[in-house]
Design an enzyme around this catalytic site. Structure first.
Site, short mmCIF file in Angstrom:
data_model
loop_
_atom_site.label_atom_id
_atom_site.label_comp_id
_atom_site.label_asym_id
_atom_site.label_seq_id
_atom_site.Cartn_x
_atom_site.Cartn_y
_atom_site.Cartn_z
N GLY A 1 -6.57 -3.75 -3.13
CA GLY A 1 -7.35 -4.39 -2.18
C GLY A 1 -6.64 -4.97 -1.19
O GLY A 1 -5.81 -5.78 -2.24
N THR A 2 -6.84 -5.71 -0.96
CA THR A 2 -6.00 -7.04 -0.02
C THR A 2 -6.17 -7.69 0.12
O THR A 2 -5.22 -8.96 -0.42
CB THR A 2 -6.06 -6.90 1.80
N GLN B 1 2.13 -6.40 -5.84
CA GLN B 1 0.65 -6.45 -6.62
C GLN B 1 0.97 -5.53 -7.85
O GLN B 1 0.79 -4.30 -7.17
CB GLN B 1 0.18 -5.82 -5.08
N GLY C 1 0.76 -0.85 0.11
CA GLY C 1 0.23 0.61 0.17
C GLY C 1 1.05 1.05 0.07
O GLY C 1 2.08 1.85 0.03
N HIS D 1 20.16 24.75 16.39
CA HIS D 1 19.78 25.39 16.95
C HIS D 1 19.46 26.32 17.61
O HIS D 1 18.07 27.01 16.78
CB HIS D 1 21.19 26.84 16.56
N GLY E 1 -13.10 -2.37 11.73
CA GLY E 1 -14.05 -3.65 11.30
C GLY E 1 -13.52 -4.03 12.59
O GLY E 1 -13.17 -4.81 13.44
#
Length: 394
Positions: free
Chosen positions: A83-84, A78, A9, A309, A136
């Site tokens: 998406g996952t 990917q 991602g 500084h 979720g």
């Protein structure tokens, strides 16, 4: 058990820190997030790891290749971040027809809980939170997971999905899911099918952190620095004082009059002092500079950045190659005591932190004697004029 680590991602919620750096490569106590995830996975039971890369993939591949791993570790790409479920699908050809673990490569997990997950047949890691509506949320009955509800107004529990899963071998055939309302191919749809066809166990995690936004990178460093042992190398003046758990890598220099209160980490090539004060879960990355009359408190300062500084920097995150001009002062506390807000993807969001300073993307420059208000985000390459007071993002 074979393991898939998701590290493809872009990390848009972490902007501007991820403008040129993939989120899995952000430093946590001297180690990139994804490398820390791999270490935890292998320690907990991973026998083979496939890392899915995408955004700025070469940086992730290089970080992985630079290390000697006790188990096989390989990467797959990917091509498009869809998406996952699609990310795991990119790794499918490298997996055997056997159960497999999936972990988010940008999360921190406590190893004891993660090891318990690896011992399960089919499971999802859970974590108890006070306000689950932003996550979720798992529907659980008698320890068995019945499903997951994304960001519900009326949560069925206060157990949230940690993004750590054990799937049965059959799940390899379930990855071709339909697009969600967000237009993504979601791994939670695969989890839902697993719940409907087998007994999926909820494994409670004692500690878990989803490192998705800048203040969570601060929290990740606070967690990791607290677990370090004291180790002092480099060139440390006899007139410097190191208190508590302090790590100074070989190649770092600590000048006279410096006080460092741990937990703190000073990476190779860094130069601190003279007469500087570093405290409160601070990480100074490779080749950073903290100069005379500077106080750095509870901050992350990434590689090649300079606070040279007469400057105060508190509860802040600086990207790479940032330079704060002499006399730069960063505010980190609201007068009303309310949590500081920060802009995330165009919206002001509560950090949940009473103290939080600024976030600077790579290459930011501030002029002398400037003041920057709490919760300010300076985009990569932004500049601040001498004597300016900054009250808005730029």
């Amino acid at each position: 058990m074979q393991t898939v680590v998701l590290a493809a991602g872009e990390g848009t919620r972490m902007r501007p820190l991820t403008a040129d750096t993939p989120k899995p490569m952000l430093p946590v106590a001297g180690t990139p997030l994804v490398v820390r995830c791999l270490e935890d996975a292998i320690e907990s039971g991973a026998s083979r790891v496939v890392v899915v890369v995408g955004y700025e993939a070469e940086a992730v591949r290089t970080a992985i290749a630079e290390r000697d791993w006790p188990v096989p570790v390989e990467t797959v790409t990917q091509a498009e971040q869809r998406g996952t479920a699609d990310a795991v699908r990119a790794a499918r050809s490298e997996l055997e027809e056997a159960p497999f673990v999936v972990l988010n490569g940008d999360a921190l997990y406590d190893r004891e809980s993660l090891a318990e997950l690896y011992d399960a047949n089919a499971a999802v890691g859970s974590y108890r939170v006070e306000n689950p509506s932003s996550y979720g949320v798992l529907r659980v009955a008698d320890g068995r997971v019945e499903g997951v509800v994304e960001k519900p107004a009326d949560p069925p529990s206060n157990l949230v999905n940690t993004g750590a899963y054990v799937f049965p071998a059959a799940a390899l055939a379930w990855l071709d899911v339909d697009e969600s309302e967000r237009g993504e191919l979601e791994l939670t749809d695969v989890l839902q099918r697993a719940c409907e066809t087998t007994e999926v166990r909820s494994v409670p995690f004692d500690r878990w952190l989803d490192v998705g936004r800048p203040w969570e990178l601060l929290a990740a460093n606070e967690w990791a620095l607290a677990d370090l042992d004291r180790e002092v190398g480099g060139d440390v003046s006899d007139d410097a004082e190191l208190r508590g758990t302090v790590v100074v890598e070989n190649g770092a220099t600590i000048e006279p009059g410096v006080v460092i209160e741990g937990p703190a980490y000073v990476a190779a090539g860094s130069h601190v002092g003279p007469n500087a004060y570093v405290r409160g879960a601070t990480y100074l990355g490779p080749d950073t500079r903290v100069g005379h009359g500077v106080e750095v408190k509870n901050s992350v300062v990434m590689a090649d950045s300079a606070v040279p500084h007469l400057t105060y920097l508190g509860d802040s995150v600086l990207g790479e190659d940032v330079n704060l001009g002499a006399g730069t002062t960063v505010a980190n506390l609201r007068h009303d005591g309310e949590p500081v807000e920060l802009t995330v993807k165009g919206d002001r969001v509560s950090t949940g932190r009473r103290k939080f300073g600024i976030v600077c993307g790579d290459g930011v420059r501030t002029g002398i004697n400037c003041t920057i208000n709490v919760g300010i985000v300076l985009d990569a390459g932004a500049t601040v004029a001498p004597g300016e007071t900054v009250l808005r993002d730029r």
